[in-house]
Scaffold this active site. Structure first.
Site: not given
Ligand code: EZ4
Ligand code: CO
Length: 412
Positions: A37, A122, A147, A159, A220, A222, A246, A272, A293, A322, A326, A349, A412
């Site tokens: 990605n 999600h 999630r 996010y 998550d 993140h 996560e 991930e 992940r 994961h 993407d 996922e 991020w």
């Molecule tokens: O932000 O795959 O758990 N899933 C994630 C994803 C990531 C993207 C990054 O390319 O955190 O949505």
């Molecule tokens: Co994630």
């Protein structure tokens, strides 16, 4: 037989995908996902310019030999670009081997260890009310795990948080895209960890109140917390029985997970953005995580991810591969075949691809009653329609970036 050609197909049906297409001298075609990605063209070049010429004429059945050759021989090891390129070749060779054997790939990986793969969707909402609506929608589709990501008062864009589109679809795509041929700069979001830590436990409390104790709830983080902040959140979520937390911290420094473990029994998932078994060495041997992940796409293919899962299995650690949009349908299929075969599968996922993406990639995997199954077509069970693929030109696309309120850069 031998590898006759290695083509690299870049296509953008709604988002960018990079696919390796390996063809053998007896006309069998294998597919591999190389989508990274926001850095898609770097992997496409690595494959086209540096990998493909070294593989022509080699015996395509020597999957392990070719994996070791691509990993050890270039001198420079690991990293997401290299490992995504290796992944694509590895998946394509497994696809070919299973097609030649006339069996779905999981049969070559030891056969099915289970009847289907528990999957999570999600669910998100800018408010607790819209989050509840999203969860109800997924329960109607049969999901048994979700999630949950929610808006935080005072923050605009976060996010993974969006409300259903008009018409009730929950599809979303985190990466923003430019027009064909135009440059773009990633969008910028504002982040405030203190506000997030104050708010999230109340979201979990509300969801447990509405949906009861059985539904599996994941979250998550993140990569946004410091070690002590992560320890606090893991502890604060404990009363609501999360399935996992996560990416509570960025994972480069594996030792920080020791601190989180000291304070909480909330199960942890990470990896991930990892790409090799060595990224997990401390985490696995010290049992600092509960779920791996990685995806086959970013961790060196089926061969690379199987190495990680064999190592993890010795320590009782399970998979949580994961599966965002993407990871292409080809990469998703690779995850599903491996997940069906290994003993230490945990959860998968599942962020379904758009209808447009599926006009280019025709998939055979299926979802019913909360479980995914890779299907029983020979190989990975995914077809690439190259005519359709050619209609969707690459467009630069990037995930957003994060800044704290003072403007400094944050994860991020
Ligand atoms: O932000 O795959 O758990 N899933 C994630 C994803 C990531 C993207 C990054 O390319 O955190 O949505
Ligand atoms: Co994630």
């Amino acid at each position: 037989m031998a590898i006759e050609s290695v083509d690299v197909v870049v296509t953008s049906p709604g988002r960018n995908f990079v696919t390796a297409v390996v063809t053998t001298s007896d006309g069998v075609v294998g597919l591999g996902d190389a989508t990274l990605n926001g850095r898609e063209l770097a992997v496409a070049s690595y494959l086209r310019d540096h990998v493909a010429p070294t593989l022509l004429g080699r015996d395509e059945s020597q999957i392990e030999w070719i994996w070791q050759y691509l990993y050890r021989s270039p001198y420079w090891r690991r990293g997401p670009v290299t490992m995504s390129a290796i992944a694509a070749i590895d998946m394509a060779l497994w696809d070919i081997a299973a097609k030649k054997a006339g069996v779905p790939l999981y049969q070559l990986l030891g056969g099915a260890s289970r009847s289907g793969l528990l999957s999570y969707a999600h669910a998100s909402g800018t408010t607790v009310e819209t989050l509840h609506e999203a969860i109800h929608g997924y329960l109607e589709q049969g999901f048994r795990a979700v999630r949950i990501q929610a808006g935080v008062p005072g923050l605009d864009q976060i996010y993974g948080v969006h409300d259903a589109a008009p018409g009730g679809t929950y599809e979303y795509e985190p990466a923003g895209r430019a027009a064909v041929g135009e440059a773009m700069r990633p969008t910028e979001e504002t982040w405030d960890t203190a506000a997030y830590l104050r708010h999230l436990p109340s979201v979990f409390a509300a969801v447990r109140e509405e949906f009861g104790g059985v539904l599996r709830l994941l979250h998550d983080g993140h990569h946004r917390m410091s070690p002590i902040e992560a320890a606090r959140l893991a502890r604060d979520l404990e009363p609501y029985d999360p399935f996992w937390l996560e990416d509570c911290t960025p994972g480069e420094d594996q030792s920080v997970l020791r601190l989180v473990r000291q304070h909480s029994t909330t199960p942890l998932a990470i990896g991930e953005v990892f790409n090799s078994v060595y990224d997990y060495q401390t985490l696995i041997t010290e049992r600092l995580i509960d779920y791996v992940r990685s995806s086959a796409t970013h961790a060196g293919g089926i061969t690379g991810l199987r190495q990680i899962m064999t190592f993890a299995g010795i320590y009782g650690i399970r998979s949580g591969f994961h599966g965002p949009t993407d990871v292409s349908p080809v990469g998703m299929a690779a995850n599903l075949h491996l997940g069906l075969a290994i003993h230490n599968f945990g959860i998968q996922e599942y962020m379904p691809h758009s209808a447009l993406t599926k006009t280019v990639f025709r998939t055979g995997y299926r979802f019913a009653d909360g479980l995914l199954h890779p299907g029983d077509a020979p190989g990975l069970g995914v077809e690439l329609d190259r005519e359709e693929a050619a209609k969707h030109e690459y467009r630069p696309a990037y995930l957003p970036v994060n800044r704290l309120r003072d403007g400094s850069v944050h994860d991020w």
